[in-house]
Motif scaffolding. Structure first.
Motif, PDB file in Angstrom:
ATOM      1  N   LEU A   1       0.698 -12.952  -0.087  1.00  0.00           N
ATOM      2  CA  LEU A   1       0.088 -11.751  -0.668  1.00  0.00           C
ATOM      3  C   LEU A   1      -1.420 -11.940  -0.692  1.00  0.00           C
ATOM      4  O   LEU A   1      -1.913 -12.994  -1.094  1.00  0.00           O
ATOM      5  CB  LEU A   1       0.631 -11.530  -2.074  1.00  0.00           C
ATOM      6  CG  LEU A   1       0.268 -10.244  -2.810  1.00  0.00           C
ATOM      7  CD1 LEU A   1       1.299  -9.959  -3.908  1.00  0.00           C
ATOM      8  CD2 LEU A   1      -1.122 -10.293  -3.441  1.00  0.00           C
TER       9      LEU A   1
ATOM     10  N   THR B   1      -0.871  -8.073  -8.951  1.00  0.00           N
ATOM     11  CA  THR B   1      -0.560  -9.174  -8.033  1.00  0.00           C
ATOM     12  C   THR B   1      -0.149 -10.428  -8.784  1.00  0.00           C
ATOM     13  O   THR B   1       0.251 -11.414  -8.178  1.00  0.00           O
ATOM     14  CB  THR B   1      -1.755  -9.468  -7.110  1.00  0.00           C
ATOM     15  OG1 THR B   1      -2.944  -9.601  -7.899  1.00  0.00           O
ATOM     16  CG2 THR B   1      -1.940  -8.336  -6.114  1.00  0.00           C
TER      17      THR B   1
ATOM     18  N   GLY C   1      -5.238  -9.874  -1.679  1.00  0.00           N
ATOM     19  CA  GLY C   1      -5.825  -8.725  -2.351  1.00  0.00           C
ATOM     20  C   GLY C   1      -7.335  -8.823  -2.405  1.00  0.00           C
ATOM     21  O   GLY C   1      -7.918  -9.877  -2.159  1.00  0.00           O
TER      22      GLY C   1
ATOM     23  N   ALA D   1      -4.213  -4.327  -2.115  1.00  0.00           N
ATOM     24  CA  ALA D   1      -3.386  -5.512  -1.867  1.00  0.00           C
ATOM     25  C   ALA D   1      -2.407  -5.218  -0.746  1.00  0.00           C
ATOM     26  O   ALA D   1      -1.988  -4.072  -0.545  1.00  0.00           O
ATOM     27  CB  ALA D   1      -2.638  -5.920  -3.127  1.00  0.00           C
TER      28      ALA D   1
END
Length: 398
Positions: free
Chosen positions: A291, A71, A293, A254
């Motif tokens: 994003l 990530t 995770g 993720a």
């Protein structure tokens, strides 16, 4: 070992930007680098910049291991908080380890400028208390970082709510952080001073022999690489090469949102993570996505890990929407991968008993990219015969 599954965003977005041949002949070289993910790419960068001839080889198509699943948050924080690491190894060593990670962020920024690539963006980060019980130790962590010289600010719960719009019990804001795209960064670093076809993929090494004058690697098709030195940049697959129990393998998850029309994200789009165990973390991307995770599991069996991907995607989506309801987060790509932790949160870098002329760069943990930068510098110095004053922090026998 299957290191990831699902649809890692970077791989979907960038595809296969460069191609590399299989090894189809014998080679002699100064240094062989086993592994062409971010650790191997950074090791190669530092060695070729020092004028050392390198040959890089990978069992997979380059970047398709854990690097494509990264990530790509760049933080100086180690998985073990500074005040706890101080209790484990002493203040001087703990602060040095943290400062090296901070310096690594700056160095990665310099490298991207030097190579002329765009995959680096300076950020701030926010480390917030997920539970009221975490406030006391998080304040202790704030004081430890401040005493070590980091530019940090303590935010009360109302400050976090006012500035960033979500509920917490307090937070540390750090001025030093960044984000990247480890997959493309690796490919671009491998292109730097790329000549003589010295980078090979899809060429599994099935035998390695160390001897006093060098190392010989043999591939599954019988071709050999004879090198004076060998750098192991194999990440979590190191369990295939050494017998010491140094890493606990976990599974992490993720997911990334659909692209938003407007960048109506949180203030400064800083990196966000919390004190939960496992911790939740968020970042944004250049193409207007969010994003998220976390939701780690305490095992690394690939089929068991993969079976949970759909469930974990729903949980992570709920996590984001609970924090920022106005985002109306809708997942588009999700993935899962192998992750590792060590006893003190630090990487393992340097020589290993019984493997003469071999060097390991094993950047385990949540900030493996910064560890890889540190490892690349240390191994360069070792190969050049120079003393590195920080190498002792990451030895196998520490």
């Amino acid at each position: 070992m299957t290191l990831k599954s699902g649809y890692p965003f970077w791989l979907v977005k960038d595809g296969l930007p460069f191609t590399y041949p299989k090894l189809d002949h014998d080679i002699e070289t100064e240094v062989a680098i086993l592994g062409a993910g971010i650790s191997g790419a950074l090791a190669r960068y530092y060695l070729v910049e020092a004028g050392i001839e390198c040959t890089t080889i990978d069992a997979r198509t380059i970047g398709l291991g854990s690097t494509s699943a990264s990530t790509s948050l760049l933080q100086y924080e180690i998985d073990v908080p500074l005040h706890r690491l101080t209790q484990m190894i002493g203040r001087d060593k703990a602060e040095t380890a943290y400062k090296l990670c901070g310096r690594a962020i700056e160095e990665l920024g310099k490298i991207t400028k030097h190579v002329g690539i765009e995959y680096f963006e300076k950020k701030k980060s926010l480390y917030y208390a997920a539970y009221k019980k975490d406030v006391a130790w998080l304040k202790e962590e704030f004081e430890a970082r401040k005493a070590a010289g980091f530019d940090v600010t303590w935010l009360e719960a109302e400050d976090v709510q006012k500035e960033y719009g979500f509920k917490s019990y307090g937070a540390i804001r750090s001025e030093l952080a960044a984000q990247t795209n480890a997959y493309m960064l690796s490919h671009c670093l491998l292109q730097h001073k790329h000549k003589n076809n010295r980078i090979f993929d899809r060429s599994p090494v099935t035998d390695i022999k160390h001897h006093k004058d060098g190392v010989t690697l043999t591939t599954d098709t019988g071709y050999t690489i004879k090198a004076k030195k060998l750098v192991y940049a194999v990440g979590y697959e190191v369990v295939d090469f050494i017998d010491k129990d140094i890493v606990k393998l976990l599974s992490t998850y993720a997911t990334i949102s659909e692209q938003y029309n407007e960048r109506n994200f949180w203030k400064d789009e800083l990196l966000i993570w919390n004190t939960a165990d496992p911790y939740l973390y968020l970042r944004t991307t250049a193409d207007k996505r969010v994003l998220v995770g976390g939701r780690d599991e305490d095992f690394s069996v690939d089929w068991k890990r993969d079976k949970l991907l759909k469930k974990k995607t729903k949980q992570l989506t709920t996590d984001v929407n609970k924090l920022f309801p106005e985002l109306d987060f809708k997942p588009e790509f999700s993935w899962t991968g192998t992750f590792g932790s060590t006893k003190d949160g630090l990487p393992y870098i340097g020589e290993y008993p019984g493997k003469p002329n071999g060097y390991f760069s094993l950047g385990f943990g949540g900030n493996g990219i910064t560890f890889s930068q540190i490892g690349a510098e240390i191994i360069r110095d070792m190969i050049l015969g120079k003393e590195n004053e920080n190498a002792h922090l990451f030895r196998f026998d520490r």
